[in-house]
Design a protein around this motif. Structure first.
Motif, short mmCIF file in Angstrom:
data_model
loop_
_atom_site.label_atom_id
_atom_site.label_comp_id
_atom_site.label_asym_id
_atom_site.label_seq_id
_atom_site.Cartn_x
_atom_site.Cartn_y
_atom_site.Cartn_z
N HIS A 100 0.81 -1.25 0.11
CA HIS A 100 0.04 0.00 0.01
C HIS A 100 1.04 1.30 0.32
O HIS A 100 1.21 1.70 0.87
CB HIS A 100 -1.01 -0.12 1.17
N VAL A 101 1.15 2.01 -1.18
CA VAL A 101 2.10 2.96 -1.43
C VAL A 101 1.28 3.94 -2.10
O VAL A 101 0.77 3.81 -3.15
CB VAL A 101 3.22 2.56 -2.14
N HIS A 102 1.57 5.27 -1.59
CA HIS A 102 0.93 6.37 -2.43
C HIS A 102 2.15 7.39 -2.80
O HIS A 102 2.82 7.71 -1.95
CB HIS A 102 0.01 6.99 -1.54
N ILE A 103 2.42 7.55 -4.19
CA ILE A 103 3.23 8.54 -4.75
C ILE A 103 2.53 9.57 -5.50
O ILE A 103 1.58 9.48 -6.25
CB ILE A 103 4.19 7.80 -5.46
N LEU A 104 2.70 10.94 -4.80
CA LEU A 104 1.89 12.20 -5.44
C LEU A 104 2.57 12.66 -6.37
O LEU A 104 4.02 12.78 -6.58
CB LEU A 104 1.38 12.95 -4.63
N ALA A 110 5.28 11.73 0.31
CA ALA A 110 4.67 10.72 -0.70
C ALA A 110 5.43 11.12 -2.01
O ALA A 110 5.00 11.38 -3.17
CB ALA A 110 3.30 10.88 -1.04
N GLU A 111 6.88 11.25 -1.89
CA GLU A 111 7.76 11.31 -3.17
C GLU A 111 8.54 10.16 -3.56
O GLU A 111 9.01 9.38 -2.75
CB GLU A 111 8.61 12.20 -2.52
N LEU A 112 8.51 10.06 -5.02
CA LEU A 112 9.21 8.54 -5.41
C LEU A 112 10.54 8.62 -5.05
O LEU A 112 10.77 7.20 -4.54
CB LEU A 112 9.11 8.83 -7.05
N SER A 113 11.43 9.56 -5.22
CA SER A 113 12.92 9.30 -4.94
C SER A 113 12.95 8.86 -3.30
O SER A 113 14.05 8.21 -2.97
CB SER A 113 13.76 10.52 -5.42
N SER A 114 12.03 9.55 -2.49
CA SER A 114 12.49 9.14 -1.04
C SER A 114 11.90 7.72 -0.71
O SER A 114 12.69 7.18 0.12
CB SER A 114 11.74 10.19 -0.27
#
Length: 66
Positions: A12-16, A37-41
């Motif tokens: 369960h992951v949210h990336i905005l 909710a940042e992809l690189s992090s």
């Protein structure tokens, strides 16, 4: 056994999108849940905790956003 070394699947992951994430930072501050909710992090987080796969969850509710 060290739980950090066990291979995992995060289900369960949210990336905005970056503009939405920045909006949360402006209105709710750096410590808000959605500001993270940042992809690189998240990719760094996956490496640190040995997460091999992640299932992205869509955020389709327009009322959720400021």
């Amino acid at each position: 056994m060290d739980w950090r070394t066990i291979s995992k699947i995060d289900s369960h992951v949210h990336i905005l999108p970056e503009d939405r994430r920045q909006g949360f930072i402006r209105y709710q501050g750096e410590d808000s849940t959605w500001s993270k909710a940042e992809l690189s992090s998240y990719i760094d987080y996956m490496e640190e905790y040995n997460i091999k796969k992640a299932i992205l969850q869509p955020t389709n509710n327009s009322y959720m956003y400021y």
